[in-house]
Design a protein around this motif. Structure first.
Motif, PDB file in Angstrom:
ATOM      1  N   UNK A  19      18.480 -10.538  54.217  1.00 17.29           N
ATOM      2  CA  UNK A  19      19.869 -10.904  53.955  1.00 17.29           C
ATOM      3  C   UNK A  19      20.390 -11.647  55.179  1.00 17.29           C
ATOM      4  N   UNK A  20      21.016 -12.802  54.958  1.00 18.55           N
ATOM      5  CA  UNK A  20      21.573 -13.589  56.055  1.00 18.55           C
ATOM      6  C   UNK A  20      23.096 -13.523  56.029  1.00 18.55           C
ATOM      7  N   UNK A  21      23.673 -13.562  57.224  1.00 19.20           N
ATOM      8  CA  UNK A  21      25.122 -13.516  57.331  1.00 19.20           C
ATOM      9  C   UNK A  21      25.764 -14.829  56.932  1.00 19.20           C
ATOM     10  N   UNK A  22      27.060 -14.749  56.680  1.00 17.63           N
ATOM     11  CA  UNK A  22      27.782 -15.940  56.227  1.00 17.63           C
ATOM     12  C   UNK A  22      29.161 -16.056  56.869  1.00 17.63           C
ATOM     13  N   UNK A  23      29.372 -15.342  57.986  1.00 13.95           N
ATOM     14  CA  UNK A  23      30.693 -15.383  58.604  1.00 13.95           C
ATOM     15  C   UNK A  23      30.602 -15.236  60.102  1.00 13.95           C
ATOM     16  N   UNK A  24      31.614 -14.627  60.699  1.00 17.68           N
ATOM     17  CA  UNK A  24      31.642 -14.428  62.148  1.00 17.68           C
ATOM     18  C   UNK A  24      31.750 -12.962  62.531  1.00 17.68           C
ATOM     19  N   UNK A  25      32.061 -12.077  61.588  1.00 16.24           N
ATOM     20  CA  UNK A  25      32.191 -10.657  61.894  1.00 16.24           C
ATOM     21  C   UNK A  25      30.831 -10.055  62.219  1.00 16.24           C
ATOM     22  N   UNK A  26      30.825  -9.035  63.079  1.00  8.22           N
ATOM     23  CA  UNK A  26      29.587  -8.330  63.401  1.00  8.22           C
ATOM     24  C   UNK A  26      28.999  -7.733  62.124  1.00  8.22           C
ATOM     25  N   UNK A  27      27.724  -8.015  61.899  1.00  6.12           N
ATOM     26  CA  UNK A  27      27.054  -7.583  60.679  1.00  6.12           C
ATOM     27  C   UNK A  27      27.026  -8.642  59.606  1.00  6.12           C
ATOM     28  N   UNK A  28      27.755  -9.748  59.825  1.00  8.39           N
ATOM     29  CA  UNK A  28      27.779 -10.843  58.854  1.00  8.39           C
ATOM     30  C   UNK A  28      27.758 -12.190  59.581  1.00  8.39           C
ATOM     31  N   UNK A  29      26.964 -12.278  60.655  1.00  6.88           N
ATOM     32  CA  UNK A  29      26.937 -13.470  61.483  1.00  6.88           C
ATOM     33  C   UNK A  29      26.187 -14.599  60.781  1.00  6.88           C
ATOM     34  N   UNK A  30      26.861 -15.732  60.643  1.00  9.55           N
ATOM     35  CA  UNK A  30      26.287 -16.867  59.919  1.00  9.55           C
ATOM     36  C   UNK A  30      24.965 -17.297  60.537  1.00  9.55           C
ATOM     37  N   UNK A  31      23.981 -17.488  59.672  1.00  7.22           N
ATOM     38  CA  UNK A  31      22.638 -17.960  60.008  1.00  7.22           C
ATOM     39  C   UNK A  31      21.769 -16.910  60.678  1.00  7.22           C
ATOM     40  N   UNK A  32      22.317 -15.734  60.943  1.00  7.26           N
ATOM     41  CA  UNK A  32      21.516 -14.655  61.520  1.00  7.26           C
ATOM     42  C   UNK A  32      20.953 -13.765  60.411  1.00  7.26           C
ATOM     43  N   UNK A  33      19.788 -13.196  60.674  1.00  3.59           N
ATOM     44  CA  UNK A  33      19.198 -12.217  59.779  1.00  3.59           C
ATOM     45  C   UNK A  33      19.891 -10.884  60.026  1.00  3.59           C
ATOM     46  N   UNK A  34      20.607 -10.377  59.019  1.00  2.78           N
ATOM     47  CA  UNK A  34      21.444  -9.193  59.210  1.00  2.78           C
ATOM     48  C   UNK A  34      21.020  -8.006  58.356  1.00  2.78           C
ATOM     49  N   UNK A  35      19.971  -8.140  57.549  1.00  2.00           N
ATOM     50  CA  UNK A  35      19.563  -7.010  56.730  1.00  2.00           C
ATOM     51  C   UNK A  35      18.187  -7.196  56.137  1.00  2.00           C
ATOM     52  N   UNK A  36      17.467  -6.085  55.973  1.00  2.00           N
ATOM     53  CA  UNK A  36      16.180  -6.041  55.268  1.00  2.00           C
ATOM     54  C   UNK A  36      16.267  -4.945  54.214  1.00  2.00           C
ATOM     55  N   UNK A  37      15.819  -5.225  53.010  1.00  2.73           N
ATOM     56  CA  UNK A  37      15.872  -4.215  51.952  1.00  2.73           C
ATOM     57  C   UNK A  37      14.721  -3.229  52.133  1.00  2.73           C
ATOM     58  N   UNK A  38      15.014  -1.918  52.145  1.00  3.74           N
ATOM     59  CA  UNK A  38      13.970  -0.909  52.309  1.00  3.74           C
ATOM     60  C   UNK A  38      13.424  -0.435  50.971  1.00  3.74           C
ATOM     61  N   UNK A  39      12.277   0.208  51.007  1.00  8.50           N
ATOM     62  CA  UNK A  39      11.735   0.932  49.851  1.00  8.50           C
ATOM     63  C   UNK A  39      11.800   2.415  50.187  1.00  8.50           C
ATOM     64  N   UNK A  40      12.677   3.138  49.495  1.00  8.89           N
ATOM     65  CA  UNK A  40      12.869   4.565  49.732  1.00  8.89           C
ATOM     66  C   UNK A  40      12.273   5.305  48.539  1.00  8.89           C
ATOM     67  N   UNK A  41      11.041   5.741  48.710  1.00 13.63           N
ATOM     68  CA  UNK A  41      10.321   6.344  47.591  1.00 13.63           C
ATOM     69  C   UNK A  41      10.889   7.729  47.278  1.00 13.63           C
ATOM     70  N   UNK A  42      10.986   8.008  46.006  1.00 12.33           N
ATOM     71  CA  UNK A  42      11.667   9.199  45.518  1.00 12.33           C
ATOM     72  C   UNK A  42      12.952   8.834  44.810  1.00 12.33           C
ATOM     73  N   UNK A  43      13.532   7.673  45.134  1.00 14.13           N
ATOM     74  CA  UNK A  43      14.650   7.147  44.356  1.00 14.13           C
ATOM     75  C   UNK A  43      14.115   6.601  43.043  1.00 14.13           C
TER      76      UNK A  43
END
Length: 556
Positions: free
Chosen positions: A484-508
């Protein structure tokens, strides 16, 4: 709006540090925000939490078993997830917390590291001295076992009034962290041994250069020097960094990181000050410093294989395919930037042009939030898998940790500019485990031992698109982790930065039961990067948590 004095592309190595001060842009792939609910949070929250069955969670099955109380909880969580004011990370946390099936609500405590003072372009890459846990927590778990079910990592600062704020990635880049919780005396002893050599480059140690065995190395050290024979350690991270700021690390009940008599916390922290004096707050790009360019101040001795007169943090060792392809990160004579030019105390800008005493300084802190509960006999201990997964490795070498992404051929449509790497490794046995011990010491038996794959998440850098792991023999996809890439300026949503990876949580429900696999199962890792521009020193790794089958007892 974007600045008008920017230039496109990546120049030669000697030019890149000039442009760092101006936050020179490089292209990053546009990626849609990924979320398990999307815009239909209320409806899907209702369906998943109220109707889905979870046979592995005792007493938390489907709608008929959960009854109207669960229906009300589902409605509340669904409404919360549909709320437009909630961030992606907040929605993810509500979603995962509601599905874990914990026997009680997890409690939490926060740990703030010692201050990290860095000038612009400077690197911190070292262990900090152990931090005692809160007194009430230490007292409660004296000679008892804590079950850690989730954790969060952030980088924060404090204003003049002492108010805490999140630090955006364009001010400080969390390259990676490794952390452990255990006995204070044990962790202090470990710190004194390795504080000047966090990656064991100067130690004659079986685990030298093996990222996946960082926690094993710590546990082995504690076992050999243990001051309190009833104590143990629990480890987290290993390659996790900025991309996991908003990523869930929950484990489904009854799995947990378990630690006896916890007293203290220790962390290896790798942080880069990317706060440009120009005041640019991100704009259309990301800081080139996060790729750790080798500046003219770095001395690369090709003949002796030394960087700045010392062995590199990790030995150069790529798999055959990458070596034959001439990937620049695979050899010191072609190395342009990355982890090996990112040691503690170095600068990633040319300090002949920008003297250190002229560079602005900032103070940062890591903030760790630990979610825990009392461990009962039902809990199952998890640990990091040993040996897997690094796309630069294979069945016979532990890997190079990092690689370059070459720019695609001129004239290639941007959507076709995808650089893909693939390799195989054993799931829970490093190649050293496979080779170093003779069969009569039980290696064959270990190959057949079973583990459950409980949690998986990818580690990529800016430019990354996705990373997958497969059971290579069966051809079965085990986990797809996307960016997931950011699209703004707030921390956690910085444009062009990689801000998230989707995990696999087995048991869900969406991932199914934890797969049961042999430790010697051959895992294929496939990583994909956007190659519209070249990238130096990126990583393509998986962080895996496994549980030993029939290990239903507390750790001893």
């Amino acid at each position: 709006g974007p600045r008008t004095d920017r230039t496109e592309g990546n120049g030669p190595r000697t030019d890149r540090t000039d442009r760092a001060l101006k936050q020179t842009p490089a292209q990053a792939p546009a990626a849609p925000e990924h979320h398990p609910y999307g815009q239909y949070g209320l409806l899907l929250g209702f369906v998943r939490l109220g109707l889905a069955s979870s046979p592995r969670m005792k007493g938390t099955g489907g709608f008929a078993e959960r009854g109207w109380g669960a229906l009300l909880a589902a409605l509340i969580v669904g409404l919360a997830l549909a709320a437009p004011g909630a961030t992606r990370a907040e929605k993810d946390k509500m979603y995962y917390d509601a599905q874990m099936g914990y026997p009680e609500k997890p409690r939490s405590f926060e740990l703030i590291t010692r201050p990290i003072n860095l000038k612009f372009g400077e690197v911190f890459n070292a262990f900090q001295q152990p931090i005692p846990l809160p007194e009430d927590v230490v007292e409660e778990f004296d000679n008892k076992t804590m079950a850690i079910v989730n954790y969060e990592v952030d980088v924060v600062g404090y204003d003049a009034d002492g108010n805490e704020f999140q630090v955006p990635l364009y001010d400080a880049y969390n390259h990676h962290y490794i952390m452990s919780i255990g006995n204070l005396e044990d962790l202090m002893s470990f710190y004194e041994e390795y504080k000047d050599d966090p990656y064991l480059s100067d130690h004659d140690d079986d685990h030298v250069g093996d990222r996946n065995d960082a926690h094993s190395m710590m546990k082995d050290y504690v076992k050999e020097t243990n001051a309190n024979q009833t104590a143990s350690t629990a480890g987290f991270g290993g390659a996790s960094g900025a991309e996991e700021r908003g990523t869930a690390h929950n484990l489904v009940y009854p799995y947990a990181h378990m630690v006896n008599s916890p007293q203290a916390f220790i962390a290896l922290l790798h942080l880069i000050n990317t706060k440009s004096e120009s005041g640019d707050i991100g704009g259309v790009t990301y800081s080139p410093l996060l790729e750790c360019p080798c500046t003219p101040q770095r001395t690369l001795n090709v003949t002796a294989g030394l960087i700045d007169g010392k062995p590199p943090l990790i030995t150069f060792e790529c798999n055959e395919g990458m070596t034959l392809a001439g990937n620049p990160s695979c050899a010191i004579d072609t190395y342009e930037g990355g982890f090996r030019c990112c040691e503690d105390g170095v600068f990633l800008v040319d300090t002949d042009k920008y003297p250190e005493d002229t560079l602005p300084e900032s103070t940062f802190y890591f903030k760790f939030t630990i979610y825990y509960m009392n461990a009962t006999e039902e809990f199952i201990n998890v640990r990091s898998a040993s040996g897997c997964c690094d796309v630069t490795a294979n069945l016979t070498i532990s890997g190079n940790i990092e690689h370059d992404v070459p720019i695609c051929e001129e004239g290639t449509p941007p959507e076709a500019c995808v650089y893909e790497l693939s390799t195989t490794q054993y799931l829970d046995m490093s190649y050293e485990d496979w080779e170093r011990r003779p069969d009569d010491e039980g290696t064959d038996g270990e190959k057949d031992q079973l583990v459950e794959l409980v949690y998986a998440v990818g580690h990529l850098h800016v430019g990354g698109l996705s990373i997958d792991i497969y059971d290579d023999e069966a051809g079965t996809l085990l986990c797809h982790s996307e960016t997931t890439y950011g699209n703004g300026t707030a921390a956690g949503d910085e444009k062009s930065y990689l801000v998230g990876m989707s995990p696999c949580i087995f048991g869900l429900d969406e991932f199914g039961k934890p797969p049961v696999l042999k430790k010697s199962t051959v895992i294929r890792t496939v990583a994909r990067y956007n190659s519209t521009v070249n990238h130096h020193g990126v990583m393509s790794l998986f962080i895996l948590n496994v549980a030993d089958v029939d290990n239903g007892t507390l750790p001893s």
